[in-house]
Design a protein around this motif. Sequence first.
Motif, mmCIF file in Angstrom:
data_model
loop_
_atom_site.group_PDB
_atom_site.id
_atom_site.type_symbol
_atom_site.label_atom_id
_atom_site.label_comp_id
_atom_site.label_asym_id
_atom_site.label_seq_id
_atom_site.Cartn_x
_atom_site.Cartn_y
_atom_site.Cartn_z
ATOM 1 N N PHE A 6 0.842 -1.186 0.000
ATOM 2 C CA PHE A 6 0.000 0.000 0.000
ATOM 3 C C PHE A 6 0.881 1.242 0.000
ATOM 4 C CE2 PHE A 6 -2.563 -3.322 1.894
ATOM 5 C CZ PHE A 6 -3.825 -3.111 1.347
ATOM 6 N N ILE A 7 0.674 2.109 -0.982
ATOM 7 C CA ILE A 7 1.403 3.377 -1.056
ATOM 8 C C ILE A 7 0.402 4.503 -0.812
ATOM 9 C CG2 ILE A 7 2.784 4.911 -2.511
ATOM 10 C CD1 ILE A 7 3.655 2.405 -4.093
ATOM 11 N N ILE A 8 0.713 5.367 0.136
ATOM 12 C CA ILE A 8 -0.156 6.493 0.483
ATOM 13 C C ILE A 8 0.676 7.762 0.365
ATOM 14 C CG2 ILE A 8 -1.652 7.506 2.246
ATOM 15 C CD1 ILE A 8 -1.746 4.699 3.567
ATOM 16 N N GLY A 9 0.197 8.742 -0.414
ATOM 17 C CA GLY A 9 1.022 9.940 -0.538
ATOM 18 C C GLY A 9 0.413 11.015 -1.407
ATOM 19 N N ASP A 10 1.260 11.999 -1.734
ATOM 20 C CA ASP A 10 0.851 13.107 -2.599
ATOM 21 C C ASP A 10 1.541 12.967 -3.949
ATOM 22 O OD1 ASP A 10 3.450 13.872 -2.030
ATOM 23 O OD2 ASP A 10 2.920 15.772 -1.077
ATOM 24 N N SER A 11 1.880 14.073 -4.590
ATOM 25 C CA SER A 11 2.435 14.021 -5.943
ATOM 26 C C SER A 11 3.815 13.369 -6.009
ATOM 27 C CB SER A 11 2.497 15.428 -6.545
ATOM 28 O OG SER A 11 3.210 16.307 -5.696
ATOM 29 N N PHE A 12 4.508 13.218 -4.890
ATOM 30 C CA PHE A 12 5.782 12.505 -4.891
ATOM 31 C C PHE A 12 5.575 10.996 -4.996
ATOM 32 C CE2 PHE A 12 7.748 16.437 -3.944
ATOM 33 C CZ PHE A 12 9.112 16.285 -4.135
ATOM 34 N N CYS A 13 4.323 10.556 -4.875
ATOM 35 C CA CYS A 13 4.022 9.118 -4.917
ATOM 36 C C CYS A 13 3.079 8.724 -6.049
ATOM 37 C CB CYS A 13 3.381 8.684 -3.595
ATOM 38 S SG CYS A 13 4.390 8.958 -2.129
ATOM 39 N N ASP A 14 2.564 9.703 -6.806
ATOM 40 C CA ASP A 14 1.455 9.387 -7.720
ATOM 41 C C ASP A 14 1.873 8.960 -9.120
ATOM 42 O OD1 ASP A 14 2.263 11.791 -8.769
ATOM 43 O OD2 ASP A 14 0.279 12.734 -8.764
ATOM 44 N N GLY A 15 2.902 8.133 -9.191
ATOM 45 C CA GLY A 15 3.304 7.602 -10.482
ATOM 46 C C GLY A 15 2.311 6.583 -11.015
ATOM 47 N N VAL A 16 2.271 6.450 -12.337
ATOM 48 C CA VAL A 16 1.392 5.477 -12.991
ATOM 49 C C VAL A 16 2.120 4.139 -13.092
ATOM 50 C CG1 VAL A 16 0.128 4.931 -15.096
ATOM 51 C CG2 VAL A 16 0.270 7.306 -14.299
ATOM 52 N N LEU A 17 1.422 3.045 -12.800
ATOM 53 C CA LEU A 17 2.040 1.720 -12.812
ATOM 54 C C LEU A 17 2.111 1.175 -14.237
ATOM 55 C CD1 LEU A 17 0.365 0.223 -9.625
ATOM 56 C CD2 LEU A 17 2.644 1.233 -9.843
ATOM 57 N N HIS A 18 3.187 1.531 -14.936
ATOM 58 C CA HIS A 18 3.420 1.065 -16.303
ATOM 59 C C HIS A 18 4.165 -0.267 -16.299
ATOM 60 C CE1 HIS A 18 2.224 4.794 -18.252
ATOM 61 N NE2 HIS A 18 2.996 5.472 -17.430
ATOM 62 N N PRO A 19 3.958 -1.114 -17.305
ATOM 63 C CA PRO A 19 4.819 -2.287 -17.471
ATOM 64 C C PRO A 19 6.201 -1.851 -17.957
ATOM 65 C CG PRO A 19 3.278 -2.113 -19.302
ATOM 66 C CD PRO A 19 2.877 -1.064 -18.304
ATOM 67 N N LYS A 20 7.204 -2.646 -17.623
ATOM 68 C CA LYS A 20 8.562 -2.353 -18.080
ATOM 69 C C LYS A 20 8.727 -2.759 -19.534
ATOM 70 C CE LYS A 20 11.922 -3.733 -15.403
ATOM 71 N NZ LYS A 20 13.009 -4.585 -14.815
ATOM 72 N N GLU A 21 9.396 -1.923 -20.284
ATOM 73 C CA GLU A 21 9.641 -2.222 -21.704
ATOM 74 C C GLU A 21 10.526 -3.462 -21.810
ATOM 75 O OE1 GLU A 21 10.381 0.912 -24.948
ATOM 76 O OE2 GLU A 21 12.370 0.198 -24.429
ATOM 77 N N SER A 22 10.104 -4.398 -22.661
ATOM 78 C CA SER A 22 10.855 -5.646 -22.847
ATOM 79 C C SER A 22 10.466 -6.250 -24.191
ATOM 80 C CB SER A 22 10.534 -6.638 -21.725
ATOM 81 O OG SER A 22 9.196 -7.086 -21.840
ATOM 82 N N PRO A 23 11.227 -7.232 -24.677
ATOM 83 C CA PRO A 23 10.839 -7.895 -25.935
ATOM 84 C C PRO A 23 9.435 -8.506 -25.853
ATOM 85 C CG PRO A 23 13.097 -8.444 -25.372
ATOM 86 C CD PRO A 23 12.539 -7.705 -24.198
ATOM 87 N N GLU A 24 9.078 -9.007 -24.651
ATOM 88 C CA GLU A 24 7.768 -9.630 -24.488
ATOM 89 C C GLU A 24 6.647 -8.610 -24.624
ATOM 90 O OE1 GLU A 24 10.357 -10.135 -22.485
ATOM 91 O OE2 GLU A 24 10.816 -12.175 -23.181
ATOM 92 N N THR A 25 6.787 -7.454 -23.951
ATOM 93 C CA THR A 25 5.737 -6.431 -24.039
ATOM 94 C C THR A 25 5.654 -5.863 -25.459
ATOM 95 O OG1 THR A 25 7.281 -4.684 -23.311
ATOM 96 C CG2 THR A 25 5.948 -5.770 -21.614
#
Length: 256
Positions: A6-25
């Motif tokens: 669980f992450i609780i925060g303001d704009s220092f925590c509000d990143g979007v959960l993207h998949p990591k770039e890889s050959p599979e993606t």
Amino acid sequence: MIKRIFIIGDSFCDGVLHPKESPETFKLGIPGIKEEEGHWVNHVDWYYKDAEVINDAFGSRDHQSMIDYWIKLFPILTENDRVIIGLPDTQRQRIPIQDEKDYRKLKWSGGVCNNMFLTRQWWHAYEDFKTTNANNFTDEEGKKYSQDWYDTILFFLETMNQSYTTAKNYKEVIESLYKVAPCKTYLFSWHDYIQYPNPKADCVEDKSDLTKNLGMWTTQDMMWKETNGKKGNKDDHHWDVRTMWAFGKYVIEKIK
């Protein structure tokens, strides 16, 4: 095994959960991002790939609302969970949202995070003043109070929120909660308690602590200046990708 983070925060925590770039993606046509460009929450998500990451964060959030939601989690937290909280300074004054339909809702496998408050910074930036209870109150003549009128009141409250006593109370509350938390918890703050002295909970790492422990504190504005505007953002004092990377690796170790 860590099951939920669980992450609780303001704009220092509000990143979007993207998949990591890889050959599979790439083969699957999934838009991933490069590891070196990730927000720190991405690094946590990628490392703990078998855990559910619930990122309950948005810009200009206030101190008290973060603590409240942390407390609300206590009954469901287990030793297999982790909590990361990114605290702001104590200045921000929260304002209740009037209608449940306007709550900021975050759905996750165990339910919904209902964020029921805004701050003055939020309504100025996103014009959400109309959703708060403040939009309903009237004076003796039946006229609605203006946003400017509320700003005057809120300035007074924000000044009180920065007082020594307010900070001391938060210090005592946070330290007490930390001692009885059901799972491993990591707390940090972008606020600098050395530059702006006030009581700070011993379990919170602030800007001074993190600058020392990470060996850096670099911002979007710094990168903008270093690259003559090619990267970063002018006057943006959030972390750039260098500190995002360093903090991501750091917090991964902190919650192991």
